[in-house]
Design a protein around this motif. Structure first.
Motif, PDB file in Angstrom:
ATOM      1  N   VAL A 362       0.865  -1.177   0.000  1.00  0.00           N
ATOM      2  CA  VAL A 362       0.000   0.000   0.000  1.00  0.00           C
ATOM      3  C   VAL A 362       0.903   1.228   0.000  1.00  0.00           C
ATOM      4  O   VAL A 362       1.909   1.267   0.717  1.00  0.00           O
ATOM      5  CB  VAL A 362      -0.913   0.002   1.246  1.00  0.00           C
ATOM      6  N   ASN A 363       0.550   2.219  -0.779  1.00  0.00           N
ATOM      7  CA  ASN A 363       1.285   3.490  -0.750  1.00  0.00           C
ATOM      8  C   ASN A 363       0.832   4.243   0.500  1.00  0.00           C
ATOM      9  O   ASN A 363      -0.145   4.997   0.478  1.00  0.00           O
ATOM     10  CB  ASN A 363       0.986   4.299  -2.011  1.00  0.00           C
ATOM     11  N   VAL A 364       1.540   4.016   1.601  1.00  0.00           N
ATOM     12  CA  VAL A 364       1.090   4.561   2.887  1.00  0.00           C
ATOM     13  C   VAL A 364       1.201   6.080   2.939  1.00  0.00           C
ATOM     14  O   VAL A 364       0.557   6.725   3.769  1.00  0.00           O
ATOM     15  CB  VAL A 364       1.878   3.929   4.060  1.00  0.00           C
ATOM     16  N   GLY A 365       1.985   6.655   2.051  1.00  0.00           N
ATOM     17  CA  GLY A 365       2.097   8.105   2.033  1.00  0.00           C
ATOM     18  C   GLY A 365       0.926   8.785   1.349  1.00  0.00           C
ATOM     19  O   GLY A 365       0.692   9.976   1.552  1.00  0.00           O
ATOM     20  N   GLU A 366       0.181   8.038   0.534  1.00  0.00           N
ATOM     21  CA  GLU A 366      -0.906   8.621  -0.240  1.00  0.00           C
ATOM     22  C   GLU A 366      -2.278   8.045   0.098  1.00  0.00           C
ATOM     23  O   GLU A 366      -3.289   8.728  -0.041  1.00  0.00           O
ATOM     24  CB  GLU A 366      -0.638   8.423  -1.741  1.00  0.00           C
ATOM     25  N   THR A 367      -2.351   6.798   0.533  1.00  0.00           N
ATOM     26  CA  THR A 367      -3.633   6.132   0.735  1.00  0.00           C
ATOM     27  C   THR A 367      -4.151   6.379   2.139  1.00  0.00           C
ATOM     28  O   THR A 367      -3.484   6.033   3.121  1.00  0.00           O
ATOM     29  CB  THR A 367      -3.494   4.615   0.514  1.00  0.00           C
ATOM     30  N   PRO A 368      -5.332   6.971   2.297  1.00  0.00           N
ATOM     31  CA  PRO A 368      -5.857   7.216   3.646  1.00  0.00           C
ATOM     32  C   PRO A 368      -6.243   5.918   4.343  1.00  0.00           C
ATOM     33  O   PRO A 368      -6.742   4.973   3.719  1.00  0.00           O
ATOM     34  CB  PRO A 368      -7.081   8.101   3.391  1.00  0.00           C
ATOM     35  N   ALA A 369      -6.023   5.888   5.644  1.00  0.00           N
ATOM     36  CA  ALA A 369      -6.244   4.667   6.423  1.00  0.00           C
ATOM     37  C   ALA A 369      -7.705   4.253   6.463  1.00  0.00           C
ATOM     38  O   ALA A 369      -8.014   3.063   6.585  1.00  0.00           O
ATOM     39  CB  ALA A 369      -5.729   4.876   7.850  1.00  0.00           C
ATOM     40  N   HIS A 370      -8.634   5.233   6.349  1.00  0.00           N
ATOM     41  CA  HIS A 370     -10.043   4.864   6.460  1.00  0.00           C
ATOM     42  C   HIS A 370     -10.518   3.994   5.314  1.00  0.00           C
ATOM     43  O   HIS A 370     -11.622   3.457   5.359  1.00  0.00           O
ATOM     44  CB  HIS A 370     -10.923   6.121   6.578  1.00  0.00           C
ATOM     45  N   ARG A 371      -9.710   3.821   4.281  1.00  0.00           N
ATOM     46  CA  ARG A 371     -10.091   2.950   3.167  1.00  0.00           C
ATOM     47  C   ARG A 371      -9.925   1.466   3.490  1.00  0.00           C
ATOM     48  O   ARG A 371     -10.215   0.616   2.653  1.00  0.00           O
ATOM     49  CB  ARG A 371      -9.288   3.308   1.919  1.00  0.00           C
ATOM     50  N   PHE A 372      -9.476   1.179   4.697  1.00  0.00           N
ATOM     51  CA  PHE A 372      -9.311  -0.220   5.111  1.00  0.00           C
ATOM     52  C   PHE A 372     -10.120  -0.454   6.375  1.00  0.00           C
ATOM     53  O   PHE A 372     -10.041   0.318   7.328  1.00  0.00           O
ATOM     54  CB  PHE A 372      -7.839  -0.533   5.331  1.00  0.00           C
ATOM     55  N   LEU A 373     -10.901  -1.528   6.371  1.00  0.00           N
ATOM     56  CA  LEU A 373     -11.706  -1.879   7.537  1.00  0.00           C
ATOM     57  C   LEU A 373     -10.938  -2.825   8.435  1.00  0.00           C
ATOM     58  O   LEU A 373     -10.420  -3.855   7.987  1.00  0.00           O
ATOM     59  CB  LEU A 373     -13.025  -2.547   7.098  1.00  0.00           C
ATOM     60  N   GLY A 374     -10.875  -2.474   9.724  1.00  0.00           N
ATOM     61  CA  GLY A 374     -10.255  -3.338  10.715  1.00  0.00           C
ATOM     62  C   GLY A 374     -11.323  -4.005  11.563  1.00  0.00           C
ATOM     63  O   GLY A 374     -12.369  -3.411  11.840  1.00  0.00           O
ATOM     64  N   PHE A 375     -11.066  -5.219  12.005  1.00  0.00           N
ATOM     65  CA  PHE A 375     -12.024  -5.948  12.838  1.00  0.00           C
ATOM     66  C   PHE A 375     -11.291  -7.016  13.622  1.00  0.00           C
ATOM     67  O   PHE A 375     -10.256  -7.538  13.190  1.00  0.00           O
ATOM     68  CB  PHE A 375     -13.137  -6.580  11.992  1.00  0.00           C
ATOM     69  N   LEU A 376     -11.809  -7.318  14.783  1.00  0.00           N
ATOM     70  CA  LEU A 376     -11.287  -8.403  15.613  1.00  0.00           C
ATOM     71  C   LEU A 376     -12.150  -9.646  15.463  1.00  0.00           C
ATOM     72  O   LEU A 376     -11.681 -10.765  15.644  1.00  0.00           O
ATOM     73  CB  LEU A 376     -11.221  -7.959  17.075  1.00  0.00           C
ATOM     74  N   GLN A 377     -13.430  -9.443  15.146  1.00  0.00           N
ATOM     75  CA  GLN A 377     -14.351 -10.549  14.890  1.00  0.00           C
ATOM     76  C   GLN A 377     -15.266 -10.139  13.735  1.00  0.00           C
ATOM     77  O   GLN A 377     -15.553  -8.962  13.550  1.00  0.00           O
ATOM     78  CB  GLN A 377     -15.184 -10.870  16.132  1.00  0.00           C
ATOM     79  N   ASN A 378     -15.713 -11.113  12.968  1.00  0.00           N
ATOM     80  CA  ASN A 378     -16.764 -10.897  11.977  1.00  0.00           C
ATOM     81  C   ASN A 378     -17.437 -12.231  11.695  1.00  0.00           C
ATOM     82  O   ASN A 378     -17.080 -13.266  12.276  1.00  0.00           O
ATOM     83  CB  ASN A 378     -16.223 -10.239  10.693  1.00  0.00           C
ATOM     84  N   LEU A 409     -10.335  -0.263  18.043  1.00  0.00           N
ATOM     85  CA  LEU A 409     -11.124   0.965  17.956  1.00  0.00           C
ATOM     86  C   LEU A 409     -10.267   2.227  17.890  1.00  0.00           C
ATOM     87  O   LEU A 409     -10.764   3.287  17.491  1.00  0.00           O
ATOM     88  CB  LEU A 409     -12.086   1.051  19.136  1.00  0.00           C
ATOM     89  N   LEU A 410      -8.987   2.137  18.240  1.00  0.00           N
ATOM     90  CA  LEU A 410      -8.117   3.304  18.177  1.00  0.00           C
ATOM     91  C   LEU A 410      -7.048   3.186  17.095  1.00  0.00           C
ATOM     92  O   LEU A 410      -6.190   4.058  16.972  1.00  0.00           O
ATOM     93  CB  LEU A 410      -7.477   3.555  19.543  1.00  0.00           C
ATOM     94  N   ALA A 411      -7.101   2.133  16.299  1.00  0.00           N
ATOM     95  CA  ALA A 411      -6.178   1.960  15.176  1.00  0.00           C
ATOM     96  C   ALA A 411      -6.533   2.947  14.069  1.00  0.00           C
ATOM     97  O   ALA A 411      -7.604   3.568  14.080  1.00  0.00           O
ATOM     98  CB  ALA A 411      -6.251   0.524  14.658  1.00  0.00           C
ATOM     99  N   PRO A 412      -5.658   3.119  13.074  1.00  0.00           N
ATOM    100  CA  PRO A 412      -5.936   4.096  12.011  1.00  0.00           C
ATOM    101  C   PRO A 412      -7.117   3.730  11.118  1.00  0.00           C
ATOM    102  O   PRO A 412      -7.646   4.594  10.420  1.00  0.00           O
ATOM    103  CB  PRO A 412      -4.632   4.100  11.193  1.00  0.00           C
ATOM    104  N   PHE A 413      -7.518   2.457  11.104  1.00  0.00           N
ATOM    105  CA  PHE A 413      -8.491   1.990  10.129  1.00  0.00           C
ATOM    106  C   PHE A 413      -9.935   2.298  10.534  1.00  0.00           C
ATOM    107  O   PHE A 413     -10.207   2.691  11.670  1.00  0.00           O
ATOM    108  CB  PHE A 413      -8.323   0.481   9.932  1.00  0.00           C
ATOM    109  N   THR A 414     -10.860   2.097   9.606  1.00  0.00           N
ATOM    110  CA  THR A 414     -12.287   2.172   9.924  1.00  0.00           C
ATOM    111  C   THR A 414     -12.643   0.915  10.703  1.00  0.00           C
ATOM    112  O   THR A 414     -12.532  -0.195  10.178  1.00  0.00           O
ATOM    113  CB  THR A 414     -13.128   2.245   8.639  1.00  0.00           C
ATOM    114  N   PRO A 415     -13.054   1.035  11.977  1.00  0.00           N
ATOM    115  CA  PRO A 415     -13.293  -0.167  12.783  1.00  0.00           C
ATOM    116  C   PRO A 415     -14.698  -0.729  12.578  1.00  0.00           C
ATOM    117  O   PRO A 415     -15.657   0.007  12.330  1.00  0.00           O
ATOM    118  CB  PRO A 415     -13.111   0.347  14.215  1.00  0.00           C
ATOM    119  N   MET A 416     -14.805  -2.052  12.709  1.00  0.00           N
ATOM    120  CA  MET A 416     -16.099  -2.723  12.625  1.00  0.00           C
ATOM    121  C   MET A 416     -16.216  -3.754  13.744  1.00  0.00           C
ATOM    122  O   MET A 416     -15.299  -4.551  13.966  1.00  0.00           O
ATOM    123  CB  MET A 416     -16.283  -3.419  11.276  1.00  0.00           C
ATOM    124  N   LEU A 417     -17.337  -3.735  14.445  1.00  0.00           N
ATOM    125  CA  LEU A 417     -17.643  -4.717  15.480  1.00  0.00           C
ATOM    126  C   LEU A 417     -18.626  -5.735  14.929  1.00  0.00           C
ATOM    127  O   LEU A 417     -19.471  -5.418  14.088  1.00  0.00           O
ATOM    128  CB  LEU A 417     -18.260  -4.039  16.709  1.00  0.00           C
TER     129      LEU A 417
END
Length: 596
Positions: A362-378, A409-417
């Motif tokens: 990922v181009n971390v310098g250009e790609t915003p973190a919210h474009r990736f969903l983070g989750f611990l369970q799904n 919930l405090l990581a850079p990504f869009t979190p999902m529960l």
């Protein structure tokens, strides 16, 4: 009163629409389309199509309503009849949002849209911004995950049908909640799937785990592509959904110059402009390919976000110690650090599980973190375990649930529960089906046992067809009132509130996140998001970590354990400089400079 019926059946020499036992000839139009106006047919009229004089009457491929199941006749549904009250709703942006994945059939005991409405205030109090529904397109039987849907335009009748779904979305919007729908365009279920009778919806040019692939790039594919894109727009337009989650796009094969995902992205952007509402597309993919969320102008598909399985695997393996299956490539805190700062652990590196290199950076310098969903369970990571066990029982210490929640919930990504995660639900979430075809039901049950036998799980694999497997998966809404569960629920509420209050925690720059780890004896990780730090102790023994540089003054914001405290260095007069963490705990503190 009359209704114009249309259907695409390019190979048919004659097509009739059947209403009330009467056959009405249809007129052939361009590109394999047929149409007919039928007097006295309107909302509530049952109908179907007969091809080339056959006795069998087939449901409409674009049926809006299947009140009698996937094998029954279609029913006319007038979308204009519903009285929406969300005229002032303009949507929610995906950046900054917290998502909540929900399966309607097991979210409540009743398993309906209307029953789910009664629990929306719980989600508002939790701090949720958007609810993501697992697929609701009509599927066989009463209960199931929804990924074997066969009528992609018709909401599942046992959930409440079209009107019930609209009531849910309308009420969610009134509560300030966006609603996302999980849609499956990579395959259809086998039971009740009659699309192939009408036209070349499938092709044997590409193989999938479910048989012939959906025809996105072979002869006749133009209308199939239109079917899928228009289906996506239908959910957004007619049901007022705010976004779609696209299931397993890695299983879509399209060798055309313009990929179907890019075509859909362009169409949804145009629909958003037309409706004046925020609309977005989220992809599930295990390709680790940032092209999905790269703009169309830069040669990508232009989707708004994609799931990040690598983040899940890294966090899950670090918390549980599991290393079987795909977890064999994860587990170290350095791996988790890479997931938090680079998104993909496999970014062109060797994957032991796959036996090859996998992914691209990922181009971390250009790609915003919210474009990736983070989750611990799904639903996948819980339901595809042999017994559908959630992460709680897998942890060596219950305190690690709070550690995992803090990093999620405090990581850079869009979190999902995942539903019930916020209070540590004790109910499992199993794989369950309700196939009425005896042969298919037997094949599913036996296949499930064989699948897990290969992984060494012979005992404790619930029968997907057993009603009890479904019932065990229903949330117990008495649990949030239990003190143990209530404490975890409050922890999630506090984390979400902090995420919303601190600007640093919504900074989209991946380069603004800094992580340090140590696994030499103690196992700890510290993540800085601007002036906010998450300090996590993964080990079972207490430890002390630096909380501030010289001249800094930390302030404790949240503590997962009452024994957590800030300590001062007696040799300097600058306030607390370290944080004391019991085993399996997390502290969140802010840093301010100077001595004010």
């Amino acid at each position: 009163m009359s209704t114009r019926f249309t259907v695409w059946a390019p190979a048919a020499g004659r097509v009739e629409v059947v209403t009330g036992g009467t056959r009405h000839p249809m007129e052939a139009k361009d590109s394999g389309w047929w149409e007919a106006d039928v007097a006295d047919a309107g909302h509530g009229t049952d109908y179907g199509f007969a091809l080339d004089g056959a006795d069998e009457v087939l449901p409409d491929p674009r049926s809006p309503w299947q009140p009698n199941g996937v094998h029954g006749q279609s029913r006319v549904y007038d979308h204009e009849r519903f009285a929406w009250t969300d005229q002032h709703w303009h949507g929610r942006p995906l950046p900054g949002s917290v998502l909540y994945e929900m399966h309607v059939g097991t979210f409540t005991l009743e398993g309906t849209f209307d029953a789910a409405i009664e629990r929306l205030d719980h989600l508002v109090a939790l701090g949720i911004d958007a609810v993501e529904l697992l697929p609701v397109a009509s599927f066989p039987g009463h209960h199931g995950w929804g990924y074997d849907g066969v009528h992609l335009w018709a909401p599942h009748e046992p959930y409440g049908g079209p009107d019930g779904l609209k009531r849910f979305v309308d009420t969610a919007h009134a509560r300030g909640l966006a609603v996302i729908l999980d849609v499956v365009h990579n395959h259809l279920g086998p039971d009740g799937n009659r699309l192939g009778s009408f036209g070349p919806y499938f092709t044997d040019a590409h193989a999938t785990p479910w048989g012939d692939a959906v025809n996105f790039d072979q002869e006749g594919s133009d209308e199939v592509r239109a079917f899928v894109v228009q289906n996506a727009l239908m959910w957004l337009r007619d049901y007022h959904f705010d976004g779609l989650r696209l299931d397993a796009v890695h299983a879509i094969t399209d060798q055309g110059a313009v990929h179907i995902l890019e075509e859909m992205s362009r169409a949804v952007a145009a629909e958003s402009a037309h409706l004046g509402r925020e609309l977005f597309l989220i992809a599930e993919s295990d390709l680790n390919d940032p092209r999905l969320v790269t703009s169309r102008e830069a040669g990508g598909y232009g989707l708004d976000a994609q799931w990040s399985d690598d983040f899940h695997h890294a966090l899950h393996a670090a918390l549980t110690g599991e290393r079987q299956g795909y977890y064999c490539d994860f587990g170290s805190l350095e791996t988790l650090k890479k997931a938090l700062t680079k998104v993909f652990v496999h970014d062109g590196t060797m994957s032991t599980y796959r036996g090859r290199r996998h992914g691209r950076p990922v181009n971390v310098g250009e790609t915003p973190a919210h474009r990736f969903l983070g989750f611990l369970q799904n639903h996948d990571q819980v339901g595809n375990r042999a017994a559908g066990d959630r992460i709680g029982p897998l942890l060596p210490s219950p305190g690690l649930l709070k550690v995992g929640a803090a990093l999620l919930l405090l990581a850079p990504f869009t979190p999902m529960l995942f539903m019930g995660e916020e209070w540590g639900a004790s109910t499992p979430w199993c794989y369950f089906t309700d196939h009425r075809d005896p042969e298919l039901a037997r094949a599913v049950s036996e296949g499930r046992r064989r699948e897990f036998a290969r992984h060494g799980w012979v005992d404790g694999v619930p029968d997907p067809q057993a009603v009890e497997t479904f019932r065990r998966s229903v949330l117990d809404w008495a649990e949030p009132d239990d003190p143990h569960h209530a404490d975890l629920l409050e922890w999630h509420r506090s984390l979400i509130a902090l995420r919303r209050a601190a600007p640093e925690l919504n900074d989209p720059r991946l380069t603004a996140a800094r992580v340090e780890t140590d696994e030499n004896g103690a196992r700890w990780l510290m993540m800085w998001r601007g002036g906010v730090c998450v300090a996590a102790n993964f080990g079972g023994v207490p430890l002390v970590l630096p909380a501030a540089p010289p001249g800094g003054r930390p302030r404790l914001l949240l503590a997962s354990d009452p024994a957590i405290h800030l300590d001062a260095d007696e040799t300097v007069d600058s306030g607390p400089t370290s944080v004391a963490l019991p085993g399996a705990s997390a502290a969140i503190f802010s840093l301010t400079s100077g001595h004010a």
